[in-house]
Structure formats: structure tokens, C-alpha cells
Design a protein around this motif. Structure first.
Motif, PDB file in Angstrom:
ATOM      1  N   GLY A 115       2.400  60.384 168.670  1.00 51.65           N
ATOM      2  CA  GLY A 115       1.450  59.583 167.909  1.00 51.65           C
ATOM      3  C   GLY A 115       1.949  59.255 166.514  1.00 51.65           C
ATOM      4  N   PHE A 116       2.658  60.200 165.899  1.00 58.01           N
ATOM      5  CA  PHE A 116       3.228  59.975 164.569  1.00 58.01           C
ATOM      6  C   PHE A 116       4.248  58.841 164.606  1.00 58.01           C
ATOM      7  CE2 PHE A 116       6.434  60.741 161.341  1.00 58.01           C
ATOM      8  CZ  PHE A 116       5.684  60.971 160.199  1.00 58.01           C
ATOM      9  N   PHE A 117       5.150  58.883 165.581  1.00 60.88           N
ATOM     10  CA  PHE A 117       6.189  57.858 165.670  1.00 60.88           C
ATOM     11  C   PHE A 117       5.617  56.495 166.068  1.00 60.88           C
ATOM     12  CE2 PHE A 117       9.094  61.610 166.600  1.00 60.88           C
ATOM     13  CZ  PHE A 117       9.636  61.612 165.323  1.00 60.88           C
ATOM     14  N   GLY A 123       4.348  50.793 163.809  1.00 65.58           N
ATOM     15  CA  GLY A 123       3.284  50.215 163.005  1.00 65.58           C
ATOM     16  C   GLY A 123       1.977  50.063 163.770  1.00 65.58           C
ATOM     17  N   ARG A 124       1.750  50.875 164.820  1.00 60.31           N
ATOM     18  CA  ARG A 124       0.531  50.768 165.628  1.00 60.31           C
ATOM     19  C   ARG A 124      -0.422  51.912 165.316  1.00 60.31           C
ATOM     20  NH1 ARG A 124       1.140  45.587 166.635  1.00 60.31           N
ATOM     21  NH2 ARG A 124       3.090  45.135 167.716  1.00 60.31           N
ATOM     22  N   GLY A 125      -1.722  51.671 165.571  1.00 54.16           N
ATOM     23  CA  GLY A 125      -2.757  52.628 165.189  1.00 54.16           C
ATOM     24  C   GLY A 125      -3.173  53.573 166.286  1.00 54.16           C
ATOM     25  N   ILE A 126      -4.365  54.121 166.128  1.00 49.70           N
ATOM     26  CA  ILE A 126      -4.854  55.186 167.000  1.00 49.70           C
ATOM     27  C   ILE A 126      -5.037  54.705 168.437  1.00 49.70           C
ATOM     28  CG2 ILE A 126      -6.870  56.641 167.470  1.00 49.70           C
ATOM     29  CD1 ILE A 126      -7.128  57.137 164.511  1.00 49.70           C
ATOM     30  N   VAL A 127      -5.553  53.503 168.620  1.00 52.45           N
ATOM     31  CA  VAL A 127      -5.805  53.015 169.983  1.00 52.45           C
ATOM     32  C   VAL A 127      -4.499  52.940 170.779  1.00 52.45           C
ATOM     33  CG1 VAL A 127      -6.624  51.070 171.351  1.00 52.45           C
ATOM     34  CG2 VAL A 127      -7.874  51.755 169.296  1.00 52.45           C
ATOM     35  N   TRP A 186       5.635  51.723 157.433  1.00 48.87           N
ATOM     36  CA  TRP A 186       5.304  51.629 158.849  1.00 48.87           C
ATOM     37  C   TRP A 186       6.109  50.509 159.501  1.00 48.87           C
ATOM     38  CZ3 TRP A 186      -0.814  51.765 158.948  1.00 48.87           C
ATOM     39  CH2 TRP A 186      -1.243  52.981 158.391  1.00 48.87           C
ATOM     40  N   GLY A 187       6.411  50.704 160.779  1.00 48.82           N
ATOM     41  CA  GLY A 187       7.046  49.656 161.561  1.00 48.82           C
ATOM     42  C   GLY A 187       8.453  49.354 161.082  1.00 48.82           C
ATOM     43  N   VAL A 188       8.961  48.192 161.497  1.00 48.35           N
ATOM     44  CA  VAL A 188      10.283  47.716 161.087  1.00 48.35           C
ATOM     45  C   VAL A 188      10.051  46.427 160.306  1.00 48.35           C
ATOM     46  CG1 VAL A 188      12.605  47.084 161.830  1.00 48.35           C
ATOM     47  CG2 VAL A 188      11.251  48.691 163.199  1.00 48.35           C
ATOM     48  N   PRO A 189       9.771  46.547 159.006  1.00 49.49           N
ATOM     49  CA  PRO A 189       9.368  45.364 158.243  1.00 49.49           C
ATOM     50  C   PRO A 189      10.510  44.367 158.080  1.00 49.49           C
ATOM     51  CG  PRO A 189       9.746  47.214 156.775  1.00 49.49           C
ATOM     52  CD  PRO A 189       9.858  47.750 158.166  1.00 49.49           C
ATOM     53  N   LYS A 190      10.141  43.108 157.986  1.00 49.55           N
ATOM     54  CA  LYS A 190      11.081  42.036 157.688  1.00 49.55           C
ATOM     55  C   LYS A 190      10.851  41.623 156.242  1.00 49.55           C
ATOM     56  CE  LYS A 190      13.850  38.460 158.252  1.00 49.55           C
ATOM     57  NZ  LYS A 190      15.317  38.567 158.403  1.00 49.55           N
TER      58      LYS A 190
END
Length: 365
Positions: A115-117, A123-127, A186-190
Motif C-alpha cells: 500500500g505504501f508503494f 501516486g494512487r490512493g486508498i481505493v 508521489w508517483g513519477v512526476p513530469k
């Protein structure tokens, strides 16, 4: 305890191996999306790889001996762990040492990193963490239930609905823990300035060298492996199958690939990954690129492929290359000296336009 240590060591080894395989693509993607190489993000991705290997090893390994296989049962009663925990609390003054409680906690903790990764890397949440945790747990449990999809005649570990619930809970908790990480990570930002040139630092040049060495080594190893398998398949004599021929072919192909890339683009694989290029100089482009290859990764690869004491010469060449890189202007190193070229950021459009002038426009109509 010994088996757990072995599985942990296996997970780390496999994670590192996969990390090496993906290192050059990771560097290239980092420079194109964020404009540079983020060491902290690299560490997080490396931890995710080790975790993925650990999840596989701890849930599916060790595989049983088919001759000693004992079929496992199934646990289809959801929330049975609640009764187990209640019973543990009633019979023990130290419930955290009770096997039922420990099993519950381990099932939850095992999926917390997932869940952490999911949040930090995707960049995704709890759902999404809940869905991924449930799906991954279902895949693991089904693999066990089906005897690794039919390899074994029956399940070699217990399929338990409660494992699906507790694993998913762990993924949700991990997603909530990741809220402590700032959103910008979060995520792989551009980044909008990813295409802007940046200074040529020592670490950046070291990264070029590392990408070239790792990429060339992996290429040589892959070619040698395929060649060796081909020798076995063709029934070659044992003297031919000792590995020496495969190593020679692997080294030759690796050298050829790097030479073709440099000759065609003027840049090594490491230069391409880290967005650097050599430009200018008094020599014709083909000769300058050949010398750039010989003064850089090409010279090292050729010396390393030679037998005997040439390995020491290759090591001395590598040390000298690092020393010259640290002391030359713009870190151009031996490739820049022997080719007479300057080293620049490949994203510098002014330099690119000057090195590749457009033909004059024709007369207007």
C-alpha cells in the motif's frame, strides 16, 4: 528461522539483480521526466523490487518435494481470526506471543509496504491500494490453492479467506502511512523544466560511466548465455562448450553494439541515458566519434576482453579515465581529449542547432 533467513537473502539477491537489469532504463526515464537522477527515488524503487521478491519468496517458497507432498486444507470461514484473537486474549497474559495473533499481525504487516508503494510510486490512493492488495493476495492464495497452477496435484499451503482480508487491510494501512510522504514525491512526476539543460557534474559523469559499464556487461552476458545454450542445443563438443567461446562472442557483440551506437549518434548508451553529447572539434564526425569511442567505454571494453594481464591494463585505464574526467574542463575526460570535442548537455538547443545547422531556405514563391 534458518529458512526465513535464506528466503530473505534470496529476496535481496533477486531484488538487486532485477535492479541492475533495470538501472539504465531507470536513469534514462528519470532524466526525461524529471531532468535528473533522484537518488532517493532510486532507493525507494530498489526497496520496492526487494519487497516484490520478498512477497514472492515468503508466500510461495519453499516449494515442496513432490514425493513428500501433503495436501493442505482450506479456510472458508471469514472473520474466523476474530474468534482466534479472542481466544488468545482469554488464555494468555502475553497475546502477542500467541501463534494465532502473530499470524494475523504478519499477514497485515506483509502487505503494508504494498500500500505504501502504491501511493508513493504510483501516486494512487486508498481505493487503488485496496484493490491491488486484494488482487495480489488473491493471486498468491490461488497459486497456493491450485498447487502452483497444476504443477502439484493439490494445494501445498492452506487457502484461507481471512488471509485475503488481513492482507488487504495491510495494503490499506500502508497507503495511509504513505500520507506522511509529501505529495510532491508521489508517483513519477513530469517536471516542466525537464528539458532544460543542467550543469555537467562529477556525479553525472560517473553515472554515464556506470550506465555504460552495466549496459555493456549485461549485453555481453546475455549474448554469451544465448550462444552457450545454442552450443548445447546443437550438441557441440564438450571442449567447445567450456564457456570460453561464448564469452568471446558476448564481448565481441557488446563492443560492436557500443561502437555502432557511438558511430551513429556520437553518444554512448550512458550519454544517451544521462542526456550528454560531445560536439565541435576540428576532426570529421566519423573520425571524432571513433576516437570518442576508443577514449571511453570502447577502450575499456576492448582491454577487458583481452586475456591475461590485460585485465590489469583495463583497470588502469578505468582509473585513469576517472582521474582525467575529474580534472578536465566540463568533465569531458579522455573521450573529449582524444576526439577534440567539448561535452555539453544534449538538451542545450543552442549548441544542438550550432552543431547541426539547417540548410538555407530556398527562394520564396
Amino acid at each position: 528461522m534458518g529458512d526465513q533467513v535464506i528466503l530473505g537473502a534470496l529476496a535481496v539477491t533477486l531484488g538487486v539483480a532485477v535492479g541492475v537489469l533495470l538501472f539504465v532504463p531507470f536513469v534514462a526515464l528519470s532524466y526525461r521526466r524529471s531532468g535528473g537522477f533522484g537518488f532517493r527515488r532510486f532507493v525507494v524503487w530498489g526497496a520496492a523490487l526487494v519487497y516484490a521478491m520478498a512477497l514472492w519468496t515468503y508466500t510461495l517458497l519453499p516449494l515442496p518435494d513432490p514425493d513428500a507432498l501433503r495436501c493442505a486444507g482450506t479456510g472458508l470461514d471469514p472473520f474466523a481470526f476474530v474468534d482466534d484473537v479472542r481466544a488468545a486474549l482469554g488464555r494468555s497474559s502475553e497475546p502477542l506471543r500467541d501463534p494465532a495473533v502473530l499470524q494475523l499481525l504478519l499477514n497485515v504487516l506483509l502487505f503494508v509496504p504494498l500500500g505504501f508503494f502504491v501511493r508513493v510510486l504510483w501516486g494512487r490512493g486508498i481505493v487503488i491500494a485496496l484493490a491491488v492488495g486484494l488482487g495480489m493476495s488473491a493471486l498468491v492464495e490461488t497459486t497456493q490453492l491450485t498447487g502452483v497452477w497444476g504443477i502439484y496435484p493439490c494445494a501445498y499451503r492452506v487457502f484461507d479467506v481471512d488471509d485475503l482480508l488481513t492482507n488487504t487491510l495491510g495494503a490499506v494501512i500502508g497507503s495511509m502511512v504513505a500520507l506522511a510522504v509529501p505529495r510532491r514525491h508521489w508517483g513519477v512526476p513530469k517536471f516542466v523544466d525537464a528539458e532544460q539543460p543542467t550543469p555537467i557534474t562529477r556525479s553525472r559523469r560517473f553515472l554515464v560511466m556506470l550506465c555504460d559499464v552495466i549496459g555493456a556487461w549485461l549485453t555481453a552476458a546475455a549474448v554469451a548465455l544465448v550462444f552457450q545454450l545454442a552450443l548445447y542445443a546443437l550438441g557441440a563438443d564438450a571442449a567447445v562448450r567450456d564457456g570460453s567461446a561464448a564469452n568471446v562472442v558476448g564481448d565481441a557483440v557488446s563492443i560492436a553494439v557500443w561502437f555502432v551506437v557511438v558511430l551513429a549518434t556520437g553518444r554512448s548508451v550512458g550519454d544517451l541515458a544521462v542526456q550528454l553529447r560531445y560536439t565541435g572539434g576540428p576532426l570529421p564526425a566519423t573520425l571524432a566519434r571513433t576516437l570518442r569511442f576508443a577514449g571511453g567505454i570502447g577502450g575499456y571494453l576492448v582491454l577487458s576482453a583481452l586475456p591475461g594481464a590485460w585485465g590489469l591494463v583495463a583497470a588502469a585505464f578505468a582509473v585513469s579515465s576517472v582521474g582525467v574526467m575529474l580534472t578536465t574542463p566540463d568533465r569531458r575526460g579522455l573521450p573529449g581529449i582524444v576526439s577534440g570535442q567539448r561535452l555539453i548537455d544534449a538538451r542545450d538547443l543552442r549548441e544542438t542547432d550550432a552543431a547541426n545547422p539547417r540548410p538555407p531556405a530556398g527562394p520564396g514563391r
